[in-house]
Design an enzyme around this catalytic site. Structure first.
Site, PDB file in Angstrom:
ATOM      1  N   GLU A 231       5.335  -4.085  -8.211  1.00 51.13           N
ATOM      2  CA  GLU A 231       5.142  -2.885  -7.366  1.00 51.13           C
ATOM      3  C   GLU A 231       4.271  -2.549  -7.566  1.00 51.13           C
ATOM      4  O   GLU A 231       3.339  -2.099  -8.416  1.00 51.13           O
ATOM      5  CB  GLU A 231       6.119  -1.667  -8.313  1.00 51.13           C
ATOM      6  CG  GLU A 231       6.714  -0.741  -7.136  1.00 51.13           C
ATOM      7  CD  GLU A 231       5.512   0.450  -7.232  1.00 51.13           C
ATOM      8  OE1 GLU A 231       4.962   0.074  -5.987  1.00 51.13           O
ATOM      9  OE2 GLU A 231       5.553   1.358  -7.785  1.00 51.13           O
ATOM     10  N   CYS A 265       1.923   5.124  -4.603  1.00 47.14           N
ATOM     11  CA  CYS A 265       2.308   3.337  -3.342  1.00 47.14           C
ATOM     12  C   CYS A 265       3.399   4.251  -2.410  1.00 47.14           C
ATOM     13  O   CYS A 265       3.312   3.389  -1.309  1.00 47.14           O
ATOM     14  CB  CYS A 265       3.194   2.866  -4.065  1.00 47.14           C
ATOM     15  SG  CYS A 265       1.685   1.945  -5.520  1.00 47.14           S
TER      16      CYS A 265
END
Length: 462
Positions: A231, A265
């Site tokens: 990720e 993010c």
């Protein structure tokens, strides 16, 4: 980087930690292998009981753990305590659902000429988790809870600036009753990750972090032929169409950009607005950003605390300076205050052009870029015109537009009229250079399982 707690609000070093020796790491690897040999045979009921106890500890110690995280990386205390509560929720979620998610799945035995055939989900073994500092408890927990409930054991290599949170994770699972060696923290620097990942006792890895870190880990895992979930970064678009509720969109947009002091993010970063409502949205959004209170993260009234490190603040300053030098306009913010700590104000930039670094790079701080578009096709093209593909937001009350956005936006997650966030109940992850694999929900717990096909023939008869 030294393994140390440096308070971002003051810039002062609070506590330093010695890095583990090679002998220490070897003891951890041996303990993980030994633990898995028996832990994989424990029942879902036993694992669930321990996991619920971990959730109870998190609830009981929410204030202390929250304050520890705020001291280590600067998120507001309110946000930190909410993060602790979210981790408790994830523990209970997997305690409740792991047996269901990993139950044997029957296959068509007749079609494959068997008396019985099914798919079984079995743990792989020791999984190395390489975790970042921005959500120091949550991002580690969304690995740990499903991995432990699946029967795997965990090795956590956390970011070097959150060592107290890293050690708390190990202590949490020990106090909750998990067997010795089931979850361990490795206090080591990044340069030593490769040796651990290449160790044959480590069966897989998961990383949340930067694109370069993901490339490095993927290369090692590929060489070793080991499963890895990545990720990585994101440059999430936030699209606003004429049918949207502009007041609501602007309010959520400011929250989305400033979440976790802008260090997320999945935070919205590029605000793509239809020309018919651009001017009004720009005004509303800038007002919301200007209204955010920057200050001591321990105080209740603070919306935005300091960035996690001096380097983070300096990186944001350089991105903004580059954009302004090339013609962008700072509608608010745009310069770090002259005070102790690593603070940076909410900033809105307009007039973005492709040669500016902020157009392509991820901005990991409370800096928003505004774009004006003529219609939905241009909005989608601009949204997809990045190497990232983590999350995407779109605001519209038009059903046809909703269908276009959910179908055509290049992202692992698309939220309509809401802010991208992570839930245990939905898979989390991205595409393109935002990584691969999924965390959370049923997909997340199965990532580190051996999906085993079982075929049983009819017994022989005399």
């Amino acid at each position: 980087m030294a393994i140390a707690t440096i308070n971002p609000a003051t810039g002062q070093t609070v506590k330093t930690f010695d890095e583990m020796s090679e002998a220490d790491v070897e003891r951890c690897l041996a303990a993980a292998a030994a633990a898995h040999a028996s832990y994989r045979l424990t029942s879902f009921a036993d694992r669930a009981a321990w996991m619920r106890r971990a959730a109870d500890i998190l609830d009981d110690e929410r204030d202390q753990v929250g304050a520890m995280m705020t001291t280590e990386m600067g998120k507001t205390l309110t946000a930190a305590k909410a993060e602790v509560a979210k981790c408790a929720t994830a523990c209970r979620y997997y305690a409740d659902h792991a047996a269901e998610f990993l139950a044997d799945e029957p296959a068509d035995a007749k079609a494959v000429g068997a008396e019985n055939a099914y798919v079984s989900y079995q743990p792989l073994g020791a999984v190395l988790a390489i975790m970042p500092w921005n959500f120091p408890l949550w991002q580690a927990m969304r690995f740990a809870a499903p991995a432990l409930m699946a029967g795997n054991v965990g090795l956590l290599k956390h970011a070097s600036n959150v060592p107290q949170t890293a050690l708390f994770m190990q202590d949490l699972f020990t106090r909750a009753g998990f067997p010795e060696g089931a979850f361990q923290t490795l206090l080591i620097g990044s340069a030593r990750i490769e040796a651990v990942l290449r160790d044959p006792r480590v069966m897989a890895a998961t990383l949340t972090g930067s694109e370069p870190a993901g490339q490095a880990v993927a290369a090692i895992a590929g060489d070793e032929i080991k499963k890895v979930v990545l990720e990585l970064g994101g440059s999430d678009p936030f699209i606003v169409m004429p049918s949207a509720d502009l007041q609501a969109a602007a309010k959520v947009a400011a929250v989305a950009r400033c979440l976790n002091n802008g260090q997320s993010c999945i935070a919205a970063k590029r605000f793509i607005v239809h020309e018919a409502v651009y001017d009004e949205f720009e005004r509303l959004f800038t007002e919301q950003m200007e209204g955010k209170v920057v200050g001591d993260p321990m105080l209740d009234g603070t919306d935005i605390g300091p960035l996690a490190s001096e380097q983070q603040r300096d990186d944001i300053e350089k991105l903004v300076a580059d954009a302004v030098a090339k013609g962008a306009k700072a509608l608010c913010g745009g310069a770090a205050p002259d005070q102790p700590g690593f603070y940076y104000p909410p900033t809105v930039l307009s007039g973005i052009t492709p040669e500016m670094r902020v157009h392509l790079e991820e901005t990991f701080g409370p800096v928003a870029t505004l774009y004006r578009v003529a219609g939905i096709d241009e909005a989608i093209d601009l949204a997809n015109g990045t190497t990232f593909g983590l999350g995407a937001n779109a605001w519209t009350d038009d059903e046809a537009e909703r269908s276009r956005f959910t179908r055509d936006l290049d992202a692992g997650m698309v939220f309509i009229n809401g802010n991208v966030t992570s839930y245990p109940d939905l898979p989390f992850g991205g595409i393109k250079r935002s990584g691969y694999g999924r965390e959370l929900f049923s997909q997340g717990i199965r990532e580190f399982c051996n999906i085993k096909s079982v075929w049983i023939g009819e017994p022989s008869r005399d």
